[in-house]
Design a protein around this motif. Structure first.
Motif, mmCIF file in Angstrom:
data_model
loop_
_atom_site.group_PDB
_atom_site.id
_atom_site.type_symbol
_atom_site.label_atom_id
_atom_site.label_comp_id
_atom_site.label_asym_id
_atom_site.label_seq_id
_atom_site.Cartn_x
_atom_site.Cartn_y
_atom_site.Cartn_z
ATOM 1 N N SER A 10 2.147 -0.374 4.986
ATOM 2 C CA SER A 10 1.530 0.323 3.866
ATOM 3 C C SER A 10 1.527 -0.654 2.696
ATOM 4 O O SER A 10 2.245 -1.664 2.707
ATOM 5 C CB SER A 10 2.329 1.577 3.490
ATOM 6 O OG SER A 10 3.598 1.208 2.974
ATOM 7 N N VAL A 11 0.728 -0.395 1.705
ATOM 8 C CA VAL A 11 0.681 -1.282 0.548
ATOM 9 C C VAL A 11 2.074 -1.403 -0.073
ATOM 10 O O VAL A 11 2.514 -2.503 -0.421
ATOM 11 C CB VAL A 11 -0.352 -0.795 -0.487
ATOM 12 C CG1 VAL A 11 -0.266 -1.603 -1.769
ATOM 13 C CG2 VAL A 11 -1.758 -0.876 0.095
ATOM 14 N N GLU A 12 2.780 -0.299 -0.168
ATOM 15 C CA GLU A 12 4.124 -0.315 -0.751
ATOM 16 C C GLU A 12 5.058 -1.212 0.056
ATOM 17 O O GLU A 12 5.850 -1.976 -0.498
ATOM 18 C CB GLU A 12 4.714 1.100 -0.836
ATOM 19 C CG GLU A 12 3.997 1.994 -1.810
ATOM 20 C CD GLU A 12 2.811 2.737 -1.186
ATOM 21 O OE1 GLU A 12 2.415 2.421 -0.044
ATOM 22 O OE2 GLU A 12 2.263 3.608 -1.862
ATOM 23 N N ASP A 13 4.976 -1.133 1.383
ATOM 24 C CA ASP A 13 5.811 -1.949 2.265
ATOM 25 C C ASP A 13 5.481 -3.433 2.100
ATOM 26 O O ASP A 13 6.375 -4.273 1.993
ATOM 27 C CB ASP A 13 5.614 -1.513 3.729
ATOM 28 C CG ASP A 13 6.369 -2.412 4.688
ATOM 29 O OD1 ASP A 13 7.604 -2.524 4.560
ATOM 30 O OD2 ASP A 13 5.720 -3.016 5.571
ATOM 31 N N ILE A 14 4.194 -3.743 2.075
ATOM 32 C CA ILE A 14 3.768 -5.138 1.928
ATOM 33 C C ILE A 14 4.242 -5.693 0.582
ATOM 34 O O ILE A 14 4.772 -6.808 0.513
ATOM 35 C CB ILE A 14 2.238 -5.255 2.077
ATOM 36 C CG1 ILE A 14 1.830 -4.923 3.523
ATOM 37 C CG2 ILE A 14 1.753 -6.638 1.678
ATOM 38 C CD1 ILE A 14 0.350 -4.701 3.717
ATOM 39 N N GLY A 151 0.143 -4.380 -7.203
ATOM 40 C CA GLY A 151 1.373 -3.952 -7.858
ATOM 41 C C GLY A 151 1.129 -3.116 -9.098
ATOM 42 O O GLY A 151 2.002 -2.359 -9.524
ATOM 43 N N THR A 152 -0.074 -3.215 -9.650
ATOM 44 C CA THR A 152 -0.404 -2.432 -10.847
ATOM 45 C C THR A 152 -1.109 -1.121 -10.498
ATOM 46 O O THR A 152 -1.344 -0.309 -11.387
ATOM 47 C CB THR A 152 -1.305 -3.240 -11.811
ATOM 48 O OG1 THR A 152 -2.503 -3.589 -11.141
ATOM 49 C CG2 THR A 152 -0.591 -4.489 -12.312
ATOM 50 N N MET A 153 -1.450 -0.958 -9.249
ATOM 51 C CA MET A 153 -2.142 0.266 -8.824
ATOM 52 C C MET A 153 -1.115 1.400 -8.680
ATOM 53 O O MET A 153 0.031 1.172 -8.344
ATOM 54 C CB MET A 153 -2.837 0.061 -7.467
ATOM 55 C CG MET A 153 -3.818 -1.085 -7.439
ATOM 56 S SD MET A 153 -5.329 -0.738 -8.316
ATOM 57 C CE MET A 153 -6.137 0.308 -7.145
#
Length: 155
Positions: A10-14, A151-153
């Motif tokens: 997921s984006v958070e994991d990456i 990271g800003t999303m």
């Protein structure tokens, strides 16, 4: 390609896996950009010794970058799969892949970095080629750009 909110890849994991490592390489972005199309290694041989073999002498900033990269969690000895899976055969293919990479390609971007760092340990010209061709600059810049953008999303 996006997994569930808390899933692997997921984006958070990456972001969690790469943010700190990329931050340690980001200070080298300007140096890598400035030295694209420049030689950052010289060949040294002792002319007084008849059987002396020349060896590369690297710019100290390049050596610092390599040492820093080696200490990240991004170095993967299975980087060959990244090249075969993405049909990458030369530095132009690498640059094209980097240009089109998205956050979900961070593992593959790390694979490109791995190739340069690991092969450079045994083949003297690889680190300097990565700087000269601009691949190392494009790679670190792209990774840093993706981390900052995502990271800003908010999700």
């Amino acid at each position: 390609m996006f997994e569930g909110k808390d899933g692997e890849n997921s984006v958070e994991d990456i972001l969690a896996r790469y943010k700190d490592d990329v931050a340690t390489l980001a200070p080298y972005i300007d140096w890598l950009k400035e030295h694209t199309k420049q030689q950052v290694a010289e060949s040294y041989s002792n002319s007084e010794l008849s059987n002396s073999m020349p060896f590369p002498v690297y710019d100290s900033t390049l050596l610092s970058f390599v040492k820093q990269a080696q200490q990240t969690g991004m170095i993967n000895r299975n980087y060959h799969y990244v090249y075969s899976r993405n049909h990458i055969t030369n530095y132009k293919d690498e640059l094209k892949f980097i240009e089109n990479a998205e956050i979900t390609d961070m593992d593959d971007l790390a694979g490109l970095l791995s190739r340069y760092i690991l092969e450079g340990m045994t083949k003297g010209t690889v680190w300097a080629e990565g700087v000269y061709t601009g691949v190392l600059y494009a790679l670190v810049f792209k990774m840093d750009d993706l981390i900052h953008f995502w990271g800003t999303m908010s999700y």
